[in-house]
Design an enzyme around this catalytic site. Structure first.
Site, PDB file in Angstrom:
ATOM      1  N   THR A 105       0.852  -1.188   0.000  1.00 14.86           N
ATOM      2  CA  THR A 105       0.000   0.000   0.000  1.00 14.86           C
ATOM      3  C   THR A 105       0.885   1.234   0.000  1.00 14.86           C
ATOM      4  O   THR A 105       1.855   1.310   0.763  1.00 14.86           O
ATOM      5  CB  THR A 105      -0.972   0.004   1.203  1.00 14.86           C
ATOM      6  OG1 THR A 105      -1.785   1.180   1.148  1.00 14.86           O
ATOM      7  CG2 THR A 105      -0.235  -0.046   2.531  1.00 14.86           C
TER       8      THR A 105
ATOM      9  N   HIS B  42       2.308 -11.813  13.897  1.00 18.31           N
ATOM     10  CA  HIS B  42       3.282 -12.354  14.847  1.00 18.31           C
ATOM     11  C   HIS B  42       3.033 -13.828  15.175  1.00 18.31           C
ATOM     12  O   HIS B  42       3.840 -14.465  15.861  1.00 18.31           O
ATOM     13  CB  HIS B  42       3.267 -11.529  16.135  1.00 18.31           C
ATOM     14  CG  HIS B  42       4.584 -11.488  16.847  1.00 18.31           C
ATOM     15  ND1 HIS B  42       5.514 -12.511  16.772  1.00 18.31           N
ATOM     16  CD2 HIS B  42       5.152 -10.554  17.651  1.00 18.31           C
ATOM     17  CE1 HIS B  42       6.565 -12.212  17.500  1.00 18.31           C
ATOM     18  NE2 HIS B  42       6.384 -11.029  18.043  1.00 18.31           N
TER      19      HIS B  42
END
Length: 287
Positions: free
Chosen positions: A226, A282
């Protein structure tokens, strides 16, 4: 049976098969979502029950506009992503002086040859594709992900595994004329050279803004970029585009003084610098 009651490919295939066998075709029940609870197992409820429509409340000095369908889907997808993935964002500063000079030198000849403007995005996409080939553990998804939370990841639920993708399909966020976003995908980006990437990205962006994207143009992405540098933002913390596990935010390129090492010693010079911010899941990426 598709997301938010959309017609899916499976629906059409099932319909054709039942018609061939001469059976009656009954409408499917409303799609279901699981409502996660902290202390008890999830309970399947209809999408209408999960997201009841509430009439807007008129308030003095406030104009109420209902979200359009695309905005609602984006909103649901972003909220779901934050619930599913523990987000971490790392930021690095990159010296892109050579890249800026190279583009200035070659952009006119490139436009005459290819018929598209030479932006920084094809170069960044090429670097991303090479990085994903070198670090395949980022080009993955987590088994068990489901946009409707049919298999919620709560205490007591086991993960099925990590799905390593054989293709590197890079999605690039495009802002639309109506203010919404869409992410068309450059499939097998690692197989394209810089010219091919530039043409593919330009073509997808034009199709997106003309509302001419086909389903295959937005399907199968394994990583997303992005570019909020377009709006002169230095860096940000983008939200992962599920079921991917990472997204790269590209910041604004600006001139700034920097220490440059030379054979004669360190010196101060004006350099073009850019921040890149990588948000990652994560659960499977540790930084």
């Amino acid at each position: 049976t598709g997301y938010e009651g959309r017609l899916s490919k499976k629906d059409i295939k099932d319909y054709i098969e039942k018609k061939k066998r001469g059976g009656s075709v009954e409408p499917k029940p409303a799609s279901v979502v699981a409502a996660p609870a902290a202390s008890k197992p999830s309970v399947a409820v209809s999408s209408e029950q999960a997201s009841p429509k509430v009439a807007p409340v008129a308030m003095p000095g406030v104009e109420v506009k209902e979200m359009d369908r695309v905005r609602r889907i984006i909103a649901d997808h972003m909220v779901m992503s934050k619930k599913v993935s523990p987000h971490v964002t790392n930021v690095v500063e990159v010296d892109v002086t050579k890249l800026v000079r190279w583009r200035e030198k070659n952009k006119d000849a490139f436009f005459r040859r290819e018929g598209v403007k030479l932006t920084y995005m094809p170069v960044i996409t090429e670097a991303v594709a090479k990085a994903l080939a070198a670090y395949p553990q980022v080009n993955v998804s987590v088994d068990g992900y489901n946009i409707l939370f049919k298999k919620p990841h709560l205490p007591g639920y086991a993960y099925g595994g990590i799905l390593f993708k054989k293709h590197i399909n890079v999605g690039i966020a495009v802002s639309l004329n109506d203010g919404n976003l869409i992410v068309p995908v450059v499939h097998d980006a690692d197989h394209l050279n810089l010219n091919g990437l530039a043409v593919a990205i330009d073509s997808l962006a034009l199709k997106a803004r003309d509302n001419k994207l086909m389903p295959e143009d937005i399907d199968g992405g394994t990583f997303t970029i992005t570019n909020f540098g377009t709006f002169k933002s230095l860096f940000g913390t983008p939200i992962i585009n599920q079921p991917q596990v990472a997204i790269l935010g590209v910041g604004y390129i600006e001139k700034k003084p920097a220490v440059v090492e030379t054979p004669e010693g360190d010196t101060i010079a004006i350099r073009h610098k850019m921040y890149l911010s990588l948000s990652y899941d994560h659960r499977v990426v540790d930084g």
